[in-house]
Each structure stands twice: as structure tokens, then as C-alpha cells.
Design a protein around this motif. Structure first.
Motif, PDB file in Angstrom:
ATOM      1  N   GLY A 165       0.819  -1.212   0.000  1.00  0.00           N
ATOM      2  CA  GLY A 165       0.000   0.000   0.000  1.00  0.00           C
ATOM      3  C   GLY A 165       0.846   1.253   0.000  1.00  0.00           C
ATOM      4  N   ALA A 166       1.869   1.277   0.851  1.00  0.00           N
ATOM      5  CA  ALA A 166       2.758   2.438   0.907  1.00  0.00           C
ATOM      6  C   ALA A 166       3.477   2.645  -0.428  1.00  0.00           C
ATOM      7  CB  ALA A 166       3.767   2.256   2.039  1.00  0.00           C
ATOM      8  N   ALA A 167       3.889   1.554  -1.051  1.00  0.00           N
ATOM      9  CA  ALA A 167       4.567   1.653  -2.346  1.00  0.00           C
ATOM     10  C   ALA A 167       3.629   2.213  -3.415  1.00  0.00           C
ATOM     11  CB  ALA A 167       5.083   0.277  -2.767  1.00  0.00           C
ATOM     12  N   ILE A 168       2.360   1.793  -3.392  1.00  0.00           N
ATOM     13  CA  ILE A 168       1.385   2.293  -4.373  1.00  0.00           C
ATOM     14  C   ILE A 168       1.122   3.781  -4.156  1.00  0.00           C
ATOM     15  CG2 ILE A 168      -1.054   2.162  -5.043  1.00  0.00           C
ATOM     16  CD1 ILE A 168      -0.807  -0.900  -4.641  1.00  0.00           C
ATOM     17  N   VAL A 169       1.021   4.213  -2.895  1.00  0.00           N
ATOM     18  CA  VAL A 169       0.858   5.645  -2.610  1.00  0.00           C
ATOM     19  C   VAL A 169       2.046   6.424  -3.155  1.00  0.00           C
ATOM     20  CG1 VAL A 169       0.701   7.385  -0.790  1.00  0.00           C
ATOM     21  CG2 VAL A 169      -0.596   5.260  -0.579  1.00  0.00           C
ATOM     22  N   LEU A 170       3.246   5.879  -2.967  1.00  0.00           N
ATOM     23  CA  LEU A 170       4.459   6.536  -3.459  1.00  0.00           C
ATOM     24  C   LEU A 170       4.466   6.622  -4.989  1.00  0.00           C
ATOM     25  CD1 LEU A 170       7.261   7.725  -2.890  1.00  0.00           C
ATOM     26  CD2 LEU A 170       8.167   5.392  -2.907  1.00  0.00           C
ATOM     27  N   MET A 171       4.158   5.515  -5.644  1.00  0.00           N
ATOM     28  CA  MET A 171       4.152   5.505  -7.115  1.00  0.00           C
ATOM     29  C   MET A 171       3.050   6.381  -7.690  1.00  0.00           C
ATOM     30  SD  MET A 171       5.107   1.583  -8.215  1.00  0.00           S
ATOM     31  CE  MET A 171       3.837   0.832  -7.203  1.00  0.00           C
ATOM     32  N   SER A 172       1.945   6.504  -6.942  1.00  0.00           N
ATOM     33  CA  SER A 172       0.839   7.328  -7.435  1.00  0.00           C
ATOM     34  C   SER A 172       1.256   8.784  -7.606  1.00  0.00           C
ATOM     35  CB  SER A 172      -0.356   7.237  -6.484  1.00  0.00           C
ATOM     36  OG  SER A 172      -0.111   7.920  -5.265  1.00  0.00           O
ATOM     37  N   SER A 173       2.228   9.240  -6.809  1.00  0.00           N
ATOM     38  CA  SER A 173       2.683  10.631  -6.937  1.00  0.00           C
ATOM     39  C   SER A 173       3.253  10.898  -8.327  1.00  0.00           C
ATOM     40  CB  SER A 173       3.746  10.934  -5.877  1.00  0.00           C
ATOM     41  OG  SER A 173       3.191  10.875  -4.588  1.00  0.00           O
ATOM     42  N   LEU A 174       4.025   9.954  -8.849  1.00  0.00           N
ATOM     43  CA  LEU A 174       4.586  10.112 -10.194  1.00  0.00           C
ATOM     44  C   LEU A 174       3.488  10.136 -11.250  1.00  0.00           C
ATOM     45  CD1 LEU A 174       7.619   7.635  -9.908  1.00  0.00           C
ATOM     46  CD2 LEU A 174       7.673  10.140  -9.792  1.00  0.00           C
ATOM     47  N   LEU A 175       2.486   9.276 -11.088  1.00  0.00           N
ATOM     48  CA  LEU A 175       1.410   9.204 -12.073  1.00  0.00           C
ATOM     49  C   LEU A 175       0.471  10.403 -11.964  1.00  0.00           C
ATOM     50  CD1 LEU A 175       0.778   5.371 -11.776  1.00  0.00           C
ATOM     51  CD2 LEU A 175       1.946   6.587 -13.617  1.00  0.00           C
ATOM     52  N   ILE A 176       0.291  10.921 -10.744  1.00  0.00           N
ATOM     53  CA  ILE A 176      -0.471  12.167 -10.584  1.00  0.00           C
ATOM     54  C   ILE A 176       0.237  13.296 -11.314  1.00  0.00           C
ATOM     55  CG2 ILE A 176      -1.133  13.952  -8.916  1.00  0.00           C
ATOM     56  CD1 ILE A 176      -1.602  11.668  -6.883  1.00  0.00           C
ATOM     57  N   LEU A 177       1.555  13.373 -11.126  1.00  0.00           N
ATOM     58  CA  LEU A 177       2.341  14.407 -11.806  1.00  0.00           C
ATOM     59  C   LEU A 177       2.225  14.270 -13.323  1.00  0.00           C
ATOM     60  CD1 LEU A 177       4.315  16.767 -11.424  1.00  0.00           C
ATOM     61  CD2 LEU A 177       6.189  15.109 -11.490  1.00  0.00           C
ATOM     62  N   PHE A 178       2.274  13.034 -13.809  1.00  0.00           N
ATOM     63  CA  PHE A 178       2.131  12.802 -15.250  1.00  0.00           C
ATOM     64  C   PHE A 178       0.772  13.277 -15.751  1.00  0.00           C
ATOM     65  CE2 PHE A 178       0.521  10.042 -18.649  1.00  0.00           C
ATOM     66  CZ  PHE A 178       1.473  10.274 -19.633  1.00  0.00           C
ATOM     67  N   SER A 179      -0.288  12.933 -15.023  1.00  0.00           N
ATOM     68  CA  SER A 179      -1.642  13.282 -15.474  1.00  0.00           C
ATOM     69  C   SER A 179      -1.866  14.783 -15.479  1.00  0.00           C
ATOM     70  CB  SER A 179      -2.690  12.593 -14.588  1.00  0.00           C
ATOM     71  OG  SER A 179      -2.734  13.169 -13.291  1.00  0.00           O
ATOM     72  N   ILE A 180      -1.377  15.471 -14.442  1.00  0.00           N
ATOM     73  CA  ILE A 180      -1.657  16.899 -14.340  1.00  0.00           C
ATOM     74  C   ILE A 180      -0.713  17.712 -15.223  1.00  0.00           C
ATOM     75  CG2 ILE A 180      -0.200  17.712 -12.422  1.00  0.00           C
ATOM     76  CD1 ILE A 180      -4.006  18.123 -12.560  1.00  0.00           C
ATOM     77  N   MET A 181       0.521  17.203 -15.421  1.00  0.00           N
ATOM     78  CA  MET A 181       1.442  17.888 -16.324  1.00  0.00           C
ATOM     79  C   MET A 181       1.019  17.714 -17.781  1.00  0.00           C
ATOM     80  SD  MET A 181       3.535  19.611 -14.581  1.00  0.00           S
ATOM     81  CE  MET A 181       4.733  20.072 -15.821  1.00  0.00           C
ATOM     82  N   LYS A 182       0.211  16.710 -18.049  1.00  0.00           N
ATOM     83  CA  LYS A 182      -0.357  16.560 -19.392  1.00  0.00           C
ATOM     84  C   LYS A 182      -1.170  17.801 -19.751  1.00  0.00           C
ATOM     85  CE  LYS A 182      -3.519  13.344 -19.943  1.00  0.00           C
ATOM     86  NZ  LYS A 182      -4.135  12.006 -20.090  1.00  0.00           N
ATOM     87  N   ILE A 183      -1.872  18.336 -18.751  1.00  0.00           N
ATOM     88  CA  ILE A 183      -2.628  19.571 -18.986  1.00  0.00           C
ATOM     89  C   ILE A 183      -1.673  20.723 -19.262  1.00  0.00           C
ATOM     90  CG2 ILE A 183      -4.240  21.229 -17.983  1.00  0.00           C
ATOM     91  CD1 ILE A 183      -5.386  18.978 -16.280  1.00  0.00           C
ATOM     92  N   PHE A 184      -0.606  20.816 -18.451  1.00  0.00           N
ATOM     93  CA  PHE A 184       0.334  21.936 -18.602  1.00  0.00           C
ATOM     94  C   PHE A 184       1.056  21.883 -19.950  1.00  0.00           C
ATOM     95  CE2 PHE A 184       4.513  23.926 -17.962  1.00  0.00           C
ATOM     96  CZ  PHE A 184       4.103  25.183 -17.542  1.00  0.00           C
ATOM     97  N   ILE A 185       1.552  20.711 -20.295  1.00  0.00           N
ATOM     98  CA  ILE A 185       2.341  20.577 -21.531  1.00  0.00           C
ATOM     99  C   ILE A 185       1.474  20.807 -22.764  1.00  0.00           C
ATOM    100  CG2 ILE A 185       3.627  18.930 -22.955  1.00  0.00           C
ATOM    101  CD1 ILE A 185       4.614  17.686 -20.287  1.00  0.00           C
ATOM    102  N   ASN A 186       0.304  20.201 -22.799  1.00  0.00           N
ATOM    103  CA  ASN A 186      -0.547  20.297 -23.991  1.00  0.00           C
ATOM    104  C   ASN A 186      -1.352  21.585 -24.046  1.00  0.00           C
ATOM    105  OD1 ASN A 186      -0.451  17.482 -25.484  1.00  0.00           O
ATOM    106  ND2 ASN A 186      -0.472  17.044 -23.295  1.00  0.00           N
ATOM    107  N   GLY A 187      -1.733  22.102 -22.865  1.00  0.00           N
ATOM    108  CA  GLY A 187      -2.567  23.300 -22.845  1.00  0.00           C
ATOM    109  C   GLY A 187      -1.793  24.596 -22.933  1.00  0.00           C
ATOM    110  N   PHE A 188      -0.602  24.637 -22.341  1.00  0.00           N
ATOM    111  CA  PHE A 188       0.134  25.896 -22.269  1.00  0.00           C
ATOM    112  C   PHE A 188       1.296  25.975 -23.252  1.00  0.00           C
ATOM    113  CE2 PHE A 188      -1.955  25.622 -18.116  1.00  0.00           C
ATOM    114  CZ  PHE A 188      -2.542  26.878 -18.057  1.00  0.00           C
ATOM    115  N   TRP A 189       1.905  24.851 -23.560  1.00  0.00           N
ATOM    116  CA  TRP A 189       2.981  24.843 -24.559  1.00  0.00           C
ATOM    117  C   TRP A 189       2.393  24.722 -25.963  1.00  0.00           C
ATOM    118  CZ3 TRP A 189       7.319  21.206 -22.236  1.00  0.00           C
ATOM    119  CH2 TRP A 189       7.783  21.777 -21.036  1.00  0.00           C
ATOM    120  N   GLY A 190       3.261  24.723 -26.932  1.00  0.00           N
ATOM    121  CA  GLY A 190       2.813  24.537 -28.307  1.00  0.00           C
ATOM    122  C   GLY A 190       2.503  25.845 -29.005  1.00  0.00           C
ATOM    123  N   THR A 191       1.929  25.727 -30.177  1.00  0.00           N
ATOM    124  CA  THR A 191       1.611  26.888 -31.009  1.00  0.00           C
ATOM    125  C   THR A 191       0.397  27.618 -30.452  1.00  0.00           C
ATOM    126  OG1 THR A 191       2.415  25.677 -32.946  1.00  0.00           O
ATOM    127  CG2 THR A 191       1.077  27.666 -33.340  1.00  0.00           C
TER     128      THR A 191
END
Length: 494
Positions: A407-433
Motif C-alpha cells: 500500500g505504501a509503495a502504491i501511494v508513493l508511485m501514485s505521486s509520479l502518475l499524478i504528476l504525469f496526469s496533471i502535467m499533461k494539462i500543462f504541456i498540452n494546454g500551455f505549450w505549443g503553437t
């Protein structure tokens, strides 16, 4: 015994009643709602300090001594959540002044928001299990009006689902309370704990514990009972979505936290193990949803489910570090989820869509929006020294202490996947043309940004200044770890 702890409930109640008489005077409604909401913040801060210096505050309504009458109890956990609720409500109201539209404001929007806060603050403050049900219903009745306000097709469809789920949940809540009363013969939460401690935790109490988990799990959106949340929270306008995402599920989480540390702590081998499994599955399925979608609102909504799982995993571990982390992370999540929903609302107002595939290059014209979103994304993922880091670190540490390694390991790994999901908004919404969006010049971006910037600043302080905050969180955790403190404070005059 003081009446002071009643004010965070009474002020929104009187605000809602007063505003009903001015449905068409939008400016008056805005001023009255905003001023009284800010006063609620001040009162809540004073209450937190009162609890810090003088200990748990109680109020026996109509002077009926506990456990015979209704008791309001403000320990540090309750006071901190009431303060956080008041801050979130105020910022959402600020956003609403220019972000929801007069057509919705005319139909009792501000009274409904006030009554919603009455229910939330009441649920956090009550010391009576049936009164908890009553405040749930106050909160839900206001939410029924808010979710349908505007009458769009998706709102009407999702309101039916939301209404059915909560009616069934409320009916089960009443049945479970009746079942509990038939066993212990009292509704006062401190007295219930005292009665259960005298008999241990026989099988019938374990059954009641699981029933409460189902009831509060439906309202808090844990696996597999979150099926209603993504659609229902997607439907209403952004300020309402922010209120719902930051507050409503947290009332269910708080209720599990309170009952599982005050009532059902004698035999944790079964009940808390089930809670741990459901919490871990909530994280896993929340992560899958957050990664899978390309819709801004859906990504943030599925992150609600992840946070619920992380908080309840800490509760299931029942170690000092895990519970401290859960309390710390609960407050953090209320602040940062409201900020993210409001920031998403600004993006949607500019672009006219929540589909990431139709958005790009916003950072060129709106750098303030971009970097505020970036900071909130890092905070959500738990990047040090921001607010999500301390709580999640303590939850993981507590999980290892309780020997719940997976359980502790899954909570830890979830932080990376949360960052991936929310940075998807930043990269695609704010970067680019950069793209041109129809009507974007009419959007009052600077005005709309005030509320989320305030929330992000508070969240940053909450993380960077965690040494200042930590004594308050530790005091809240002490009551959860030692139910005798709560019982003594409530039943001291008996």
C-alpha cells in the motif's frame, strides 16, 4: 461550554436566509455573501486558536447535558476543517462574481452556496451521529439545487444519477444509525465510543462498521462506490464544481476518519484491512482515469478519487505518522483541488472547451495562469517543499510502520502518475503553437485569477511553513489516536 463554535454554522445560515429576500439584486447578493463569508473565515481562525489554547470546545444545545441532548464538538481536526471550508467557500464566491453568469446568480445561487456551507461546517462540528445525518441532508439539498442550476442537458441527466445515489445512501445511513442505536442505546458520539469500549468490538459492531463504510464510502467516493462522481461533478459550472470537488467528498472522508478512530478501533484486523484494500484500489482506478482522459475537468476529477484513497490508506494504518499525514493531506487536498478546478475554469473560459486536444500555447498570452497552474500541479503531486509532500511522506512512512508495504509503495508511485496526469494539462494546454479563441478578449482573466492565486499562495505557505502548521495538525491527530481525550471533553459534566 461556549456558543462560539456555533458561529461558523450560524453565519452561513443567516446569510442564506437573508439572501433569499434579494434574489434579483445581484450586487447586493455578492456583497453580502462575500463580506459574511470573509467574517466566517475570521471567526473560524479565532476558533482554531481557541481550541489550540483551551482544548476541545463543546456546546450542549438547549442546555441538555451530554449524552441526552445534541452536542456540538470542536476539536482541532474539526476546527481546521471548518477553517479550510470557509477559505474555499470564500474564494469560490469570489470566482463566481465574474465566473458563473447573472442568469444563474438570479436563481438563488448564493443562498444555496451558503446552505451548502452550513451542512459542511455542521457535519465537521457535530458530536451526535444522527445530527451528522441531518447536516449531510442540509448539504445534499443545497447541492441538488446547485448541480442542476442552469438546466443544461448534461446537468439534468447527471442530477438524476446524483439524486438517486444520495437518496439510497441517506436511507442506508438512517438504517445504520438505527442499527447502532439498537446496540449501544445512544446517539452521542463520545458516549457511543464509551459504550463500545466496554464490550470490545463484537461481530455486530463490525457489521455496523462495514455499513458505515458503505454509507460514507458512497459519499466520499471510494472504490467501487465512485461510479457516480466523474459524471456528476463534470456537469455543474466551474465554481460549483470547485465547491463539490474540494468539500463534499471530504465530508465523507472525515466521517470515515472520525468513526473509524472513535468507534471502531478495538479490532482493526478486519475493518481497517478492508478500508486499506478499498483505499489502494481507489488510488489505482483513480490513476487509470486521470491518465486515460484528455479532458481537463475529468483529469482533475479523477485526482479527487486518488486523494481519497491516499487519505483513507493513512487512516487504515492507524499509526501516529499515518494519521498525521492523513490530516495534513486532507487539508492540503481541499485547498489545492479548489485551486485546480478554478484554474481549469479560467482555461475553459478563455478557450471555450475542456478538451486538451483543442487547446495549446496559452502560456504566450497568459503566463500568470500558466505558472500558477504549474505550481499547483507540483503541489498536487507532492513535490517538496510544497503542501502535498509532507502529508504524503507521513502517510507512506506510517504505511511502512504498519507493515503495509504494498500500500505504501502504491501511494508513493501514485505521486509520479499524478504528476504525469496533471502535467499533461500543462504541456498540452500551455505549450505549443498559440491559437486564437473566439471571445477570449471578453474574458476577465485578471479578475478570475484572484481566487485561485489566493488558494495557491495559501497552499504554498501550508507546505513551506509546515513547521508553523504542524503543532495544530499534531493536536488534531492526538485526539484521533486517543479517543479518551474526546470522550472526556464531551462527557466531563456528566
Amino acid at each position: 461550554m461556549i456558543n462560539f463554535l456555533l458561529l461558523p454554522i450560524l453565519i452561513p445560515l443567516m446569510t442564506g436566509v437573508l439572501l433569499i429576500f434579494f434574489p434579483k439584486h445581484i450586487k447586493w447578493q455578492r456583497w453580502i455573501a462575500g463580506i459574511l463569508s470573509f467574517i466566517t473565515i475570521i471567526v473560524s481562525m479565532m476558533l482554531v486558536q481557541k481550541v489550540k489554547t483551551d482544548g476541545i470546545q463543546t456546546l450542549n444545545v438547549s442546555s441538555w447535558d451530554a449524552p441526552f441532548g445534541i452536542t456540538l464538538v470542536s476539536d482541532m481536526l474539526s476546527a481546521l476543517l471548518v477553517l479550510t471550508t470557509s477559505i474555499v467557500a470564500f474564494t469560490c464566491l469570489l470566482f463566481s462574481f465574474r465566473g458563473i453568469g447573472e442568469e444563474r446568480e438570479k436563481f438563488y445561487y448564493y443562498p444555496c452556496c451558503s446552505f451548502l456551507i452550513v451542512g459542511v461546517n455542521g457535519a465537521f462540528t457535530t458530536g451526535d451521529i444522527f445530527n451528522l445525518f441531518v447536516f449531510f441532508e442540509v448539504m445534499l439539498m443545497a447541492s441538488y439545487a446547485l448541480i442542476v442550476l442552469g438546466g443544461t442537458k448534461i446537468q439534468l441527466r447527471e442530477t438524476i444519477k446524483y439524486l438517486l445515489v444520495n437518496v439510497i445512501s441517506s436511507a442506508l445511513f438512517v438504517i445504520t444509525v438505527a442499527y447502532l442505536y439498537s446496540v449501544v442505546g445512544t446517539l452521542n458520539m463520545a458516549h457511543i465510543s464509551e459504550r463500545i469500549s466496554k464490550v470490545g468490538q463484537p461481530g455486530i459492531i463490525t457489521v455496523i462498521a462495514i455499513l458505515f463504510l458503505i454509507v460514507f464510502g458512497l459519499k466520499g467516493a471510494i472504490f467501487p462506490l465512485f461510479f457516480w462522481l466523474p459524471g456528476s461533478y463534470y456537469a455543474p459550472p466551474v465554481p460549483v464544481m470547485a465547491l463539490f470537488g474540494a468539500l463534499l467528498t471530504k465530508v465523507g472522508v472525515y466521517s470515515i476518519m472520525r468513526t473509524y478512530t472513535l468507534f471502531f478501533y478495538h479490532d482493526t484486523g478486519y475493518t481497517h484491512q478492508i478500508l486499506a484494500i478499498l483505499a489502494i484500489l481507489s488510488i489505482i482506478f483513480g490513476v487509470i482515469g486521470a491518465i486515460a482522459y484528455w479532458d481537463i475537468k475529468k483529469i482533475v476529477i479523477y485526482n479527487i478519487i486518488i486523494a481519497v484513497g491516499a487519505i483513507l490508506f493513512g487512516v487504515s494504518a492507524m499509526t501516529p505518522d499515518a494519521l498525521t499525514g492523513s490530516v495534513f493531506y486532507l487539508i492540503h487536498d481541499m485547498l489545492i483541488k479548489a485551486a485546480l478546478f478554478l484554474l481549469a475554469g479560467v482555461m475553459i473560459a478563455i478557450t471555450g472547451t475542456s478538451n486538451l486536444k483543442d487547446i495549446s500555447g496559452l502560456i504566450k498570452r497568459y503566463p500568470g495562469l500558466a505558472w500558477t497552474f504549474f505550481v499547483s500541479a507540483l503541489a498536487l503531486a507532492g513535490i517538496p517543499p510544497l503542501s502535498g509532500f509532507v502529508g504524503k511522506l507521513l502517510i507512506i512512512k506510517g504505511g511502512f510502520e504498519a507493515e503495509q508495504y504494498w500500500g505504501a509503495a502504491i501511494v508513493l508511485m501514485s505521486s509520479l502518475l499524478i504528476l504525469f496526469s496533471i502535467m499533461k494539462i500543462f504541456i498540452n494546454g500551455f505549450w505549443g503553437t498559440p491559437r486564437a479563441y473566439e471571445g477570449e478578449e471578453k474574458v476577465p482573466v485578471r479578475t478570475l485569477m484572484i481566487a485561485p492565486v489566493v488558494l495557491v499562495m495559501i497552499s504554498v505557505f501550508y507546505g513551506v511553513g509546515s513547521e508553523v502548521i504542524f503543532p495544530y495538525v499534531s493536536q488534531a491527530t492526538e485526539t484521533l489516536l486517543n479517543p479518551e481525550i474526546y470522550i472526556e471533553a464531551v462527557l466531563k459534566e456528566r
